[in-house]
Design a protein around this motif. Structure first.
Motif, PDB file in Angstrom:
ATOM      1  N   GLY A 291       0.786  -1.217   0.000  1.00  0.00           N
ATOM      2  CA  GLY A 291       0.000   0.000   0.000  1.00  0.00           C
ATOM      3  C   GLY A 291       0.820   1.270   0.000  1.00  0.00           C
ATOM      4  O   GLY A 291       2.044   1.253   0.002  1.00  0.00           O
ATOM      5  N   TYR A 292       0.093   2.376   0.018  1.00  0.00           N
ATOM      6  CA  TYR A 292       0.687   3.709   0.036  1.00  0.00           C
ATOM      7  C   TYR A 292       0.292   4.424   1.314  1.00  0.00           C
ATOM      8  O   TYR A 292      -0.757   4.165   1.887  1.00  0.00           O
ATOM      9  N   LYS A 293       1.112   5.341   1.726  1.00  0.00           N
ATOM     10  CA  LYS A 293       0.835   6.184   2.874  1.00  0.00           C
ATOM     11  C   LYS A 293       1.191   7.623   2.505  1.00  0.00           C
ATOM     12  O   LYS A 293       1.866   7.875   1.524  1.00  0.00           O
ATOM     13  N   ILE A 294       0.731   8.537   3.339  1.00  0.00           N
ATOM     14  CA  ILE A 294       1.062   9.953   3.155  1.00  0.00           C
ATOM     15  C   ILE A 294       1.856  10.398   4.371  1.00  0.00           C
ATOM     16  O   ILE A 294       1.429  10.196   5.503  1.00  0.00           O
ATOM     17  N   GLN A 295       3.000  10.981   4.110  1.00  0.00           N
ATOM     18  CA  GLN A 295       3.815  11.510   5.197  1.00  0.00           C
ATOM     19  C   GLN A 295       3.537  13.000   5.297  1.00  0.00           C
ATOM     20  O   GLN A 295       3.757  13.746   4.349  1.00  0.00           O
TER      21      GLN A 295
END
Length: 129
Positions: free
Chosen positions: A57-61
């Protein structure tokens, strides 16, 4: 002697009738009470299970820096965006605030539009183990 065997037979009949009536007459009613905290725990467990995959998956920092500031940023974020989960990751020497757990690039891009309004320095990441 015959009289005695008749009495034994009568006693046996009375005892067996008593036990048969007793076992047939039993009814079972089970009532279970479920603590509402169990449902809450199950929801939390489901959240943890969905957030365990990292490579997929992807995340937002939204922030990186020291521990205290990252805690403040995470609390601030949770107040504004209640539907997204956030976590703090330590990567020496900085603490990073990661948001969400998006399965596809399209999902993360849609969320990024709203998040960038408040956090212009936010960036999309794909974590690895």
């Amino acid at each position: 002697m015959k009289n005695r065997s008749k009495h034994n037979l009568l006693y046996f009949f009375i005892l067996s009738t008593f036990f048969c009536v007793k076992t047939v007459a039993q009814d079972s009613k089970i009532t279970t009470t479920i603590d509402p905290k169990i449902d809450q725990l199950l929801k939390e467990k489901r959240k943890l299970n969905t957030s365990l995959f990292l490579n997929e998956g992807y995340k937002i920092q939204i922030f990186y820096g020291n521990s205290e500031e990252s805690k403040k940023k995470l609390q601030e974020f949770k107040k504004e965006f209640k539907d997204l989960d956030g976590t703090i990751i330590f990567n020496s020497p900085n603490y990073k605030v990661w948001i969400g757990n998006f399965k596809s690039r399209i999902e993360v891009e849609r969320a990024m539009i709203e998040i960038r309004k408040k956090y212009p320095s936010a960036l999309i990441i794909k974590p690895s183990n």
